[in-house]
Design a protein around this motif. Structure first.
Motif, PDB file in Angstrom:
ATOM      1  N   PHE A  27       0.839  -1.204   0.000  1.00 19.79           N
ATOM      2  CA  PHE A  27       0.000   0.000   0.000  1.00 19.79           C
ATOM      3  C   PHE A  27       0.875   1.256   0.000  1.00 19.79           C
ATOM      4  N   LEU A  28       1.883   1.256   0.875  1.00 18.47           N
ATOM      5  CA  LEU A  28       2.753   2.422   1.000  1.00 18.47           C
ATOM      6  C   LEU A  28       3.579   2.621  -0.267  1.00 18.47           C
ATOM      7  N   LEU A  29       4.089   1.536  -0.825  1.00 15.71           N
ATOM      8  CA  LEU A  29       4.892   1.634  -2.044  1.00 15.71           C
ATOM      9  C   LEU A  29       4.067   2.145  -3.219  1.00 15.71           C
ATOM     10  N   LEU A  30       2.783   1.759  -3.284  1.00 12.69           N
ATOM     11  CA  LEU A  30       1.905   2.287  -4.334  1.00 12.69           C
ATOM     12  C   LEU A  30       1.793   3.799  -4.246  1.00 12.69           C
ATOM     13  N   ALA A  31       1.721   4.322  -3.035  1.00  8.59           N
ATOM     14  CA  ALA A  31       1.633   5.773  -2.847  1.00  8.59           C
ATOM     15  C   ALA A  31       2.961   6.447  -3.179  1.00  8.59           C
ATOM     16  N   LEU A  32       4.049   5.862  -2.708  1.00  9.94           N
ATOM     17  CA  LEU A  32       5.359   6.501  -2.850  1.00  9.94           C
ATOM     18  C   LEU A  32       5.902   6.445  -4.278  1.00  9.94           C
ATOM     19  N   ILE A  33       5.810   5.269  -4.921  1.00  9.08           N
ATOM     20  CA  ILE A  33       6.526   5.091  -6.188  1.00  9.08           C
ATOM     21  C   ILE A  33       5.677   5.486  -7.413  1.00  9.08           C
ATOM     22  N   PRO A  34       4.565   4.788  -7.729  1.00 10.89           N
ATOM     23  CA  PRO A  34       3.804   5.219  -8.915  1.00 10.89           C
ATOM     24  C   PRO A  34       3.170   6.599  -8.754  1.00 10.89           C
ATOM     25  N   ASN A  35       2.576   6.875  -7.582  1.00  9.87           N
ATOM     26  CA  ASN A  35       1.853   8.140  -7.390  1.00  9.87           C
ATOM     27  C   ASN A  35       2.804   9.334  -7.258  1.00  9.87           C
ATOM     28  N   LEU A  36       3.610   9.325  -6.183  1.00  5.67           N
ATOM     29  CA  LEU A  36       4.373  10.512  -5.828  1.00  5.67           C
ATOM     30  C   LEU A  36       5.729  10.607  -6.519  1.00  5.67           C
ATOM     31  N   LEU A  37       6.364   9.485  -6.820  1.00  4.98           N
ATOM     32  CA  LEU A  37       7.652   9.532  -7.515  1.00  4.98           C
ATOM     33  C   LEU A  37       7.458   9.597  -9.032  1.00  4.98           C
ATOM     34  N   GLY A  38       6.734   8.629  -9.583  1.00 11.43           N
ATOM     35  CA  GLY A  38       6.582   8.550 -11.039  1.00 11.43           C
ATOM     36  C   GLY A  38       5.993   9.810 -11.643  1.00 11.43           C
ATOM     37  N   HIS A  39       4.837  10.220 -11.163  1.00 16.17           N
ATOM     38  CA  HIS A  39       4.150  11.370 -11.753  1.00 16.17           C
ATOM     39  C   HIS A  39       4.853  12.685 -11.436  1.00 16.17           C
ATOM     40  N   THR A  40       5.519  12.756 -10.282  1.00 22.46           N
ATOM     41  CA  THR A  40       6.283  13.963  -9.954  1.00 22.46           C
ATOM     42  C   THR A  40       7.471  14.127 -10.902  1.00 22.46           C
ATOM     43  N   LEU A  41       8.132  13.035 -11.230  1.00 28.43           N
ATOM     44  CA  LEU A  41       9.257  13.099 -12.165  1.00 28.43           C
ATOM     45  C   LEU A  41       8.799  13.516 -13.555  1.00 28.43           C
ATOM     46  N   PHE A  42       7.639  13.022 -13.971  1.00 27.23           N
ATOM     47  CA  PHE A  42       7.098  13.442 -15.265  1.00 27.23           C
ATOM     48  C   PHE A  42       6.823  14.945 -15.270  1.00 27.23           C
ATOM     49  N   ASN A  43       6.199  15.435 -14.182  1.00 24.67           N
ATOM     50  CA  ASN A  43       5.880  16.860 -14.092  1.00 24.67           C
ATOM     51  C   ASN A  43       7.152  17.715 -14.048  1.00 24.67           C
ATOM     52  N   TRP A  44       8.182  17.229 -13.355  1.00 21.02           N
ATOM     53  CA  TRP A  44       9.458  17.941 -13.308  1.00 21.02           C
ATOM     54  C   TRP A  44      10.079  18.020 -14.704  1.00 21.02           C
ATOM     55  N   SER A  45      10.008  16.939 -15.456  1.00 17.78           N
ATOM     56  CA  SER A  45      10.643  16.870 -16.774  1.00 17.78           C
ATOM     57  C   SER A  45       9.992  17.799 -17.787  1.00 17.78           C
ATOM     58  N   LEU A  46       8.730  18.155 -17.556  1.00 14.79           N
ATOM     59  CA  LEU A  46       8.024  19.035 -18.499  1.00 14.79           C
ATOM     60  C   LEU A  46       8.685  20.403 -18.643  1.00 14.79           C
ATOM     61  N   LYS A  47       9.527  20.772 -17.669  1.00 16.31           N
ATOM     62  CA  LYS A  47      10.235  22.049 -17.742  1.00 16.31           C
ATOM     63  C   LYS A  47      11.362  21.999 -18.768  1.00 16.31           C
ATOM     64  N   TYR A  48      11.796  20.780 -19.123  1.00 16.35           N
ATOM     65  CA  TYR A  48      12.971  20.629 -19.968  1.00 16.35           C
ATOM     66  C   TYR A  48      12.698  19.932 -21.296  1.00 16.35           C
ATOM     67  N   VAL A  49      11.576  19.206 -21.404  1.00 12.32           N
ATOM     68  CA  VAL A  49      11.263  18.503 -22.648  1.00 12.32           C
ATOM     69  C   VAL A  49       9.793  18.729 -23.000  1.00 12.32           C
ATOM     70  N   SER A  50       9.457  18.396 -24.230  1.00 14.82           N
ATOM     71  CA  SER A  50       8.087  18.555 -24.707  1.00 14.82           C
ATOM     72  C   SER A  50       7.150  17.547 -24.047  1.00 14.82           C
ATOM     73  N   THR A  51       5.867  17.924 -23.972  1.00 13.51           N
ATOM     74  CA  THR A  51       4.844  17.004 -23.459  1.00 13.51           C
ATOM     75  C   THR A  51       4.809  15.729 -24.293  1.00 13.51           C
ATOM     76  N   ASN A  52       5.077  15.853 -25.613  1.00 11.22           N
ATOM     77  CA  ASN A  52       5.071  14.681 -26.489  1.00 11.22           C
ATOM     78  C   ASN A  52       6.086  13.636 -26.037  1.00 11.22           C
ATOM     79  N   VAL A  53       7.225  14.092 -25.540  1.00 15.29           N
ATOM     80  CA  VAL A  53       8.250  13.157 -25.068  1.00 15.29           C
ATOM     81  C   VAL A  53       7.722  12.352 -23.880  1.00 15.29           C
ATOM     82  N   ILE A  54       7.038  13.043 -22.958  1.00 14.64           N
ATOM     83  CA  ILE A  54       6.465  12.360 -21.789  1.00 14.64           C
ATOM     84  C   ILE A  54       5.389  11.383 -22.234  1.00 14.64           C
TER      85      ILE A  54
END
Length: 302
Positions: free
Chosen positions: A216-243
């Motif tokens: 349960f905790l890993l689902l919150a930490l890794i896919p939710n808060l880590l995965g999507h946060t990294l995608f949102n961070w990357s949007l500052k440097y690459v196109s949405t199409n890349v994501i």
């Protein structure tokens, strides 16, 4: 685009691996779909709470009635997306479920056409037809395996439509709210919705073995808060199409992990259907200029 000290493809790759683990963690947990979804969102909200209350509470006062309504509807749709998707993993394979859930861009262009009057290009329609053909092939192969696998596919498709609706309702609100505030509000509504769903269904909130709490905790930490946060961070440097293109490889990562962890083997129709779906969505997210450039280059070669 700004340049980053870290090559943006590195966090994007980590993000893809993170979201690929979602289906694996769900299958590892020995709990009902609603319970898994509830604790995933509850832990996400609890982890976000200190950051939200430290800096973003002032934004809550600026929410209009429309913002609250749209955010609440988005949260409810997200709740049932998780319920149906997690439930689908009890009936069909990780490969089929994750491929069908990544049909999200195709549901999105239908939604934006009806709600935001965005025009549909020939490329969009063609990509939709290609991806739908791939999903039909996957479902047909699962139908030959068992009726329950086909039922799981249908749940995954409905879950995909629901997460698209969640994004459509959030599209308007996000214009006025920061990512943290919007996410905290929607995740909060999702958590409350899941709480009442679990209560209504008579599912157990616990106790569960220590390993289940870990999933349960890993689902919150890794896919939710880590995965999507990294995608949102990357949007500052690459196109949405890349994501968007990167996320298409979630089924690939999930399928490889399922093969090694659960010994899930692919049948030919799943492989071919999955490739067709990915081709269709790649065609959809590719910029029209890239396509014109590709055909221009081919004509010059000839």
């Amino acid at each position: 685009m700004e340049k980053s000290a870290v090559h943006p493809y590195i966090p994007i790759a980590i993000g893809v691996i993170s979201v690929s683990l979602s289906a694996i963690f769900v299958k590892m947990a020995n709990a009902d779909a609603g319970v898994i979804a509830f604790y995933r969102m509850l832990f996400s909200v609890l982890i976000m709470a200190p950051f939200f209350f430290y800096k973003y509470t002032g934004e809550i006062k600026r929410l209009s009635c429309r913002d609250w309504i749209f955010s609440s509807i988005a949260g409810i749709f997200l709740a049932f997306h998780f319920i149906l998707w997690f439930e689908s993993l009890n009936y069909t394979s990780v490969a089929s479920s994750t491929v069908l859930v990544t049909l999200q861009p195709l549901f999105a262009f239908v939604g934006t056409y009806y709600f935001f009057k965005e025009r549909l290009s020939i490329k969009t329609i063609l990509s939709g037809l290609i991806a739908i053909a791939g999903s039909v092939l996957i479902s047909w192969g699962d139908f030959k395996i068992s009726g329950s696998a086909l039922y799981g596919d249908m749940l995954a498709l409905i879950a995909c439509a629901l997460v698209t609706a969640y994004l459509l309702f959030g599209q308007d609100v996000r214009q006025r709210l920061s990512l943290v505030t919007y996410t905290f509000v929607v995740y909060g509504v999702t958590t409350v919705t899941l709480f009442f769903y679990v209560l209504f269904k008579g599912e157990s909130f616990g106790p569960y073995p220590a390993m289940d709490w870990l999933w349960f905790l890993l689902l919150a930490l890794i896919p939710n808060l880590l995965g999507h946060t990294l995608f949102n961070w990357s949007l500052k440097y690459v196109s949405t199409n890349v994501i968007s293109i990167a996320i298409l490889f979630e089924p690939v990562g999930a399928t490889i992990l399922a093969f090694y962890i659960f010994n899930e083997y692919l049948i030919p129709s799943q492989i071919i259907g999955g490739i067709i779906v990915i081709i269709g969505i790649l065609l959809f997210v590719l910029d029209d200029k890239w396509i014109k450039k590709l055909f221009r280059q081919k004509s010059l070669d000839l």
